[in-house]
Scaffold this motif. Structure first.
Motif, PDB file in Angstrom:
ATOM      1  N   ALA A   1      10.252 -19.211   2.674  1.00  0.00           N
ATOM      2  CA  ALA A   1      10.837 -17.974   2.144  1.00  0.00           C
ATOM      3  C   ALA A   1      11.163 -17.046   3.312  1.00  0.00           C
ATOM      4  CB  ALA A   1       9.859 -17.296   1.185  1.00  0.00           C
ATOM      5  N   ARG A   2      11.994 -16.062   3.040  1.00  0.00           N
ATOM      6  CA  ARG A   2      12.308 -15.063   4.062  1.00  0.00           C
ATOM      7  C   ARG A   2      12.407 -13.698   3.394  1.00  0.00           C
ATOM      8  NH1 ARG A   2      17.489 -13.813   3.212  1.00  0.00           N
ATOM      9  NH2 ARG A   2      18.845 -15.380   2.287  1.00  0.00           N
ATOM     10  N   HIS A   3      12.228 -12.653   4.179  1.00  0.00           N
ATOM     11  CA  HIS A   3      12.392 -11.304   3.652  1.00  0.00           C
ATOM     12  C   HIS A   3      13.852 -11.095   3.288  1.00  0.00           C
ATOM     13  CE1 HIS A   3       8.393  -9.621   4.354  1.00  0.00           C
ATOM     14  NE2 HIS A   3       8.354 -10.399   5.420  1.00  0.00           N
ATOM     15  N   ALA A   4      14.097 -10.355   2.215  1.00  0.00           N
ATOM     16  CA  ALA A   4      15.462 -10.091   1.763  1.00  0.00           C
ATOM     17  C   ALA A   4      15.640  -8.600   1.528  1.00  0.00           C
ATOM     18  CB  ALA A   4      15.753 -10.861   0.478  1.00  0.00           C
ATOM     19  N   ASP A   5      16.772  -8.089   1.931  1.00  0.00           N
ATOM     20  CA  ASP A   5      17.110  -6.684   1.727  1.00  0.00           C
ATOM     21  C   ASP A   5      18.113  -6.588   0.591  1.00  0.00           C
ATOM     22  OD1 ASP A   5      17.836  -4.048   1.789  1.00  0.00           O
ATOM     23  OD2 ASP A   5      18.430  -4.029   3.890  1.00  0.00           O
ATOM     24  N   VAL A   6      17.674  -5.995  -0.514  1.00  0.00           N
ATOM     25  CA  VAL A   6      18.563  -5.785  -1.655  1.00  0.00           C
ATOM     26  C   VAL A   6      18.726  -4.294  -1.929  1.00  0.00           C
ATOM     27  CG1 VAL A   6      18.099  -8.033  -2.717  1.00  0.00           C
ATOM     28  CG2 VAL A   6      16.666  -6.065  -3.314  1.00  0.00           C
ATOM     29  N   GLY A   7      18.471  -3.482  -0.892  1.00  0.00           N
ATOM     30  CA  GLY A   7      18.628  -2.042  -1.024  1.00  0.00           C
ATOM     31  C   GLY A   7      17.340  -1.281  -1.250  1.00  0.00           C
ATOM     32  N   GLN A   8      16.214  -1.930  -1.065  1.00  0.00           N
ATOM     33  CA  GLN A   8      14.946  -1.243  -1.262  1.00  0.00           C
ATOM     34  C   GLN A   8      14.749  -0.158  -0.188  1.00  0.00           C
ATOM     35  OE1 GLN A   8      15.427  -4.504  -0.625  1.00  0.00           O
ATOM     36  NE2 GLN A   8      13.649  -5.474   0.262  1.00  0.00           N
ATOM     37  N   THR A   9      13.922   0.843  -0.508  1.00  0.00           N
ATOM     38  CA  THR A   9      13.702   1.992   0.375  1.00  0.00           C
ATOM     39  C   THR A   9      12.534   1.786   1.344  1.00  0.00           C
ATOM     40  OG1 THR A   9      12.166   3.090  -1.127  1.00  0.00           O
ATOM     41  CG2 THR A   9      14.526   3.554  -1.436  1.00  0.00           C
ATOM     42  N   GLY A  10      11.633   0.897   1.003  1.00  0.00           N
ATOM     43  CA  GLY A  10      10.427   0.720   1.801  1.00  0.00           C
ATOM     44  C   GLY A  10       9.212   1.336   1.136  1.00  0.00           C
ATOM     45  N   ASP A  11       9.445   2.118   0.091  1.00  0.00           N
ATOM     46  CA  ASP A  11       8.347   2.753  -0.645  1.00  0.00           C
ATOM     47  C   ASP A  11       7.953   1.974  -1.892  1.00  0.00           C
ATOM     48  OD1 ASP A  11       8.164   4.909   1.142  1.00  0.00           O
ATOM     49  OD2 ASP A  11       9.775   5.977   0.095  1.00  0.00           O
ATOM     50  N   GLU A  12       8.594   0.845  -2.133  1.00  0.00           N
ATOM     51  CA  GLU A  12       8.317   0.059  -3.336  1.00  0.00           C
ATOM     52  C   GLU A  12       6.922  -0.561  -3.285  1.00  0.00           C
ATOM     53  OE1 GLU A  12      12.613   0.397  -2.698  1.00  0.00           O
ATOM     54  OE2 GLU A  12      11.022  -0.327  -1.410  1.00  0.00           O
ATOM     55  N   SER A  13       6.414  -0.865  -4.470  1.00  0.00           N
ATOM     56  CA  SER A  13       5.105  -1.527  -4.558  1.00  0.00           C
ATOM     57  C   SER A  13       5.288  -3.039  -4.608  1.00  0.00           C
ATOM     58  CB  SER A  13       4.357  -1.031  -5.803  1.00  0.00           C
ATOM     59  OG  SER A  13       5.095  -1.356  -6.966  1.00  0.00           O
ATOM     60  N   TRP A  14       6.456  -3.538  -4.289  1.00  0.00           N
ATOM     61  CA  TRP A  14       6.746  -4.963  -4.272  1.00  0.00           C
ATOM     62  C   TRP A  14       7.444  -5.325  -2.974  1.00  0.00           C
ATOM     63  CZ3 TRP A  14       9.185  -1.493  -7.524  1.00  0.00           C
ATOM     64  CH2 TRP A  14      10.535  -1.246  -7.246  1.00  0.00           C
ATOM     65  N   THR A  15       7.433  -6.612  -2.669  1.00  0.00           N
ATOM     66  CA  THR A  15       8.120  -7.145  -1.497  1.00  0.00           C
ATOM     67  C   THR A  15       9.181  -8.107  -1.980  1.00  0.00           C
ATOM     68  OG1 THR A  15       6.130  -6.935  -0.154  1.00  0.00           O
ATOM     69  CG2 THR A  15       7.821  -8.454   0.645  1.00  0.00           C
ATOM     70  N   VAL A  16      10.407  -7.928  -1.487  1.00  0.00           N
ATOM     71  CA  VAL A  16      11.508  -8.800  -1.882  1.00  0.00           C
ATOM     72  C   VAL A  16      11.620  -9.937  -0.866  1.00  0.00           C
ATOM     73  CG1 VAL A  16      13.969  -8.971  -2.396  1.00  0.00           C
ATOM     74  CG2 VAL A  16      12.732  -6.839  -2.898  1.00  0.00           C
ATOM     75  N   LEU A  17      11.596 -11.155  -1.368  1.00  0.00           N
ATOM     76  CA  LEU A  17      11.776 -12.343  -0.553  1.00  0.00           C
ATOM     77  C   LEU A  17      12.931 -13.152  -1.122  1.00  0.00           C
ATOM     78  CD1 LEU A  17       8.043 -13.499  -0.198  1.00  0.00           C
ATOM     79  CD2 LEU A  17       9.376 -12.144   1.427  1.00  0.00           C
ATOM     80  N   ALA A  18      13.383 -14.137  -0.378  1.00  0.00           N
ATOM     81  CA  ALA A  18      14.388 -15.085  -0.861  1.00  0.00           C
ATOM     82  C   ALA A  18      13.858 -16.480  -0.616  1.00  0.00           C
ATOM     83  CB  ALA A  18      15.717 -14.884  -0.131  1.00  0.00           C
ATOM     84  N   ASP A  19      14.176 -17.388  -1.543  1.00  0.00           N
ATOM     85  CA  ASP A  19      13.746 -18.768  -1.377  1.00  0.00           C
ATOM     86  C   ASP A  19      14.629 -19.474  -0.348  1.00  0.00           C
ATOM     87  OD1 ASP A  19      16.101 -19.727  -2.652  1.00  0.00           O
ATOM     88  OD2 ASP A  19      15.095 -20.076  -4.554  1.00  0.00           O
TER      89      ASP A  19
END
Length: 123
Positions: A88-106
């Motif tokens: 997996a890798r980190h993915a940027d979908v427009g999050q601010t950095g203050d979210e309580s989740w981490t976005v990844l991509a397969d």
């Protein structure tokens, strides 16, 4: 009787590879492997699984539907590291950095989130 969810279907370029990735992520197993579909699930009698189907076109935009994964214990950071080690890798979908989740991509670029452990979701 209303319908029930049978499979979540994910388009894939390399069905066996993507199915193995998700089986490892979820601790599931390959239930069925055919030329044009691979199905994974926790067990043969599970009511829902994930089915991988072939596509030839490339992924171009953010998914309109994605999976949210959670951990049971407070080891979310360790689990994220495990997922990254699987490919997996980190993915940027427009999050601010203050979210309580981490976005990844397969491994084929499909976004998914790792949210707070279940114990911290209540309250």
């Amino acid at each position: 009787m209303p319908v029930s969810l049978h499979h979540i279907v994910i388009d894939a370029h390399d069905l066996p590879r993507l199915a193995r990735f998700w089986a490892e992520v979820l601790g599931w197993k390959i239930l069925s492997e055919k030329e044009r579909e691979v199905v994974i699930g926790p067990e043969e009698t599970a009511p829902t699984g994930i089915c991988f189907m072939p596509v030839t076109d490339p992924k171009a935009v953010k998914n309109r539907l994605h999976l949210d994964l959670t951990t049971i214990a407070e080891d979310r950071d360790a689990e994220i590291e495990r997922l990254l080690a699987l490919g997996a890798r980190h993915a940027d979908v427009g999050q601010t950095g203050d979210e309580s989740w981490t976005v990844l991509a397969d491994i084929e670029g499909n976004e998914f989130c790792v949210v707070r452990p279940k114990a911290t979701l209540i309250g």
